[in-house]
Design a protein around this motif. Sequence first.
Motif, PDB file in Angstrom:
ATOM      1  N   LEU A  29       0.862  -1.179   0.000  1.00  0.00           N
ATOM      2  CA  LEU A  29       0.000   0.000   0.000  1.00  0.00           C
ATOM      3  C   LEU A  29       0.896   1.226   0.000  1.00  0.00           C
ATOM      4  N   THR A  30       0.437   2.324  -0.597  1.00  0.00           N
ATOM      5  CA  THR A  30       1.299   3.493  -0.755  1.00  0.00           C
ATOM      6  C   THR A  30       0.792   4.684   0.060  1.00  0.00           C
ATOM      7  N   PRO A  31       1.659   5.679   0.303  1.00  0.00           N
ATOM      8  CA  PRO A  31       1.232   6.898   0.998  1.00  0.00           C
ATOM      9  C   PRO A  31       0.315   7.793   0.160  1.00  0.00           C
ATOM     10  N   GLN A  32       0.009   7.363  -1.064  1.00  0.00           N
ATOM     11  CA  GLN A  32      -0.925   8.114  -1.922  1.00  0.00           C
ATOM     12  C   GLN A  32      -2.250   7.371  -2.097  1.00  0.00           C
ATOM     13  N   GLN A  33      -2.534   6.424  -1.192  1.00  0.00           N
ATOM     14  CA  GLN A  33      -3.783   5.658  -1.229  1.00  0.00           C
ATOM     15  C   GLN A  33      -3.872   4.749  -2.454  1.00  0.00           C
ATOM     16  N   LYS A  34      -2.728   4.243  -2.892  1.00  0.00           N
ATOM     17  CA  LYS A  34      -2.664   3.340  -4.034  1.00  0.00           C
ATOM     18  C   LYS A  34      -2.227   1.949  -3.583  1.00  0.00           C
ATOM     19  N   LEU A  35      -2.222   0.999  -4.533  1.00  0.00           N
ATOM     20  CA  LEU A  35      -1.858  -0.382  -4.250  1.00  0.00           C
ATOM     21  C   LEU A  35      -0.884  -0.855  -5.322  1.00  0.00           C
ATOM     22  N   VAL A  36       0.161  -1.582  -4.891  1.00  0.00           N
ATOM     23  CA  VAL A  36       1.201  -2.036  -5.806  1.00  0.00           C
ATOM     24  C   VAL A  36       1.400  -3.537  -5.633  1.00  0.00           C
TER      25      VAL A  36
END
Length: 564
Positions: free
Chosen positions: A384-391
Amino acid sequence: MASPTRDTPARPARVKQTRGEGQWALGYREPLNPNERSKKDDNPLNVRARIENIYAHRGFDAIDPGDLRGRFRWFGLYTQRKPGIDGGRTATLEPEELDDRYFMLRVRLDGGALTTEQLAVLGEISQTHARGTADITDRQNIQYHWIRIEDVPTIWDKLEKSGMTTMEACGDSPRVILGSPVAGIAADEVIDGTPAIEEIKRRYIGDPAYSNLPRKFKTAISGQSDVAHEIHDIAFVGVNHPEHGPGFDLWVGGGLSTNPMIGQRLGAWVPRDEIPDVWEGVISLFRDYGYRRLRARARIKFLVKDWGAEKFRQVLQDEYLKRELIDGPAPETPAAPIDHVGVHPQVDGKFYVGAAPIAGRVSGDTLVAVAEAAERAGSNRVRLTPQQKLVVLDVPEAQVPALQAALVELGLDSNPSPWRRGVMACTGLEFCKLAIVETKARAQQLVTDLEKSLADIQAELDTPVSVHLNGCPNSCARIQTADIGLKGQIVTDADGNQVEGFQVHLGGGLGLDAGFGRKLRGHKVTASELTGYVERVVRAYVAGRKPGERFPQWAARAEESVLQ
């Protein structure tokens, strides 16, 4: 009254006594407000036993108010907002009037690191206990809603058997540590910060010595500038030292909310294996010297501002580390924000695929399906990313197209529009007791509208124009560091009605544009006008920018009439 003479010397001027700030190191050990009294009366970490042994059996009505609105936070629990209470009443109601009988539960996921097995467990908990809710936060957490106190021990058991926790996800404690979503696999990473994150977790999270801080303590550790390090209480950023090689640059004193401040470099280079000791020194200094009298001044940023970086470093070295830190250079600033969206090569020949839900809103079904899709593609690691994304990490090249297609079916696009990519939002009025306006559904509608109304200029945007929506002034969605930041408040519309709306911040940013931009004090946008306003400003930017000019640069020089 006779004037002073040689025989009657003048009295010395009375020195005004300043009030103590409640600093433990200066002898102010007696609590100076209810929050400090609560923590002194009982270490908040002790609340877990009461949840497991009393409240989960007797139900919501048995919960002590001091636990409900205080100590529960140390285990990630907040009461959510009672449905049907409009934002205009947020500041006028007592806490018990705002409290619903359900909870928000935050799962701390340091570095946003998950196996696919853990992701599936998070999804199953959402399906079983949270009415399907699950949001990816900009702190790399998963946040649930509709949690019953009766279910909390069962949820903890499921999480902890899978290596996850809610401990110190909230409260006046060391909260989740942000880390690079692509730590250890990114080609442009200076050094992998993961071992330091893991060691801090092992040594200090859940330690009573650090569970009573003046306020929350936010940490970021990354080998590249992808974790918003400038706005953290403490941050370690990857940098190459000309003599000592790869290590980390130390920052302290950043933060947003109603008094935003950019963190200050201490000019110190820290080798990776020394990060936990330096981190302990800084958090101990904050615990002992932090301002406890007023909650509004209890963050470390106020201490750093008052002392300055030089004194802060000296006290850290003299009183806590008992040694000098090594001087070091500043990290390189990336040319553009890093959000890891898209398909990118790893150093091992595989690929990672970053995808964008709208404003972090997903669901339990989505999380389970992503875990399954990642495993079909040969991966067992998700971030999970600090920009509310998923990788999704570690994807063989041949499997990338199939994974992308599966993610799109789940509402997670790895080639998203600038608006899906650039919009963030906090929890908002739907669940948050502090909120004044709705945010998540509004973000969804804004993205949908802008994808249609700005389709003709989408290709002209070199980087996404970030739009961050916050339901109150606290800036959980980092409004001051967005291209277009929107702070929720009640505003007056053209007909004189009080309606939901936003105050506008323009041109904030991090990295090359680190700063808080312009606040258009006299300009308020109603919720119904929001799409039209954003469209108007973005079109003005595309039409009026100079070659290569970024949105914050343009917003800083644009006439105010163009920005309204």
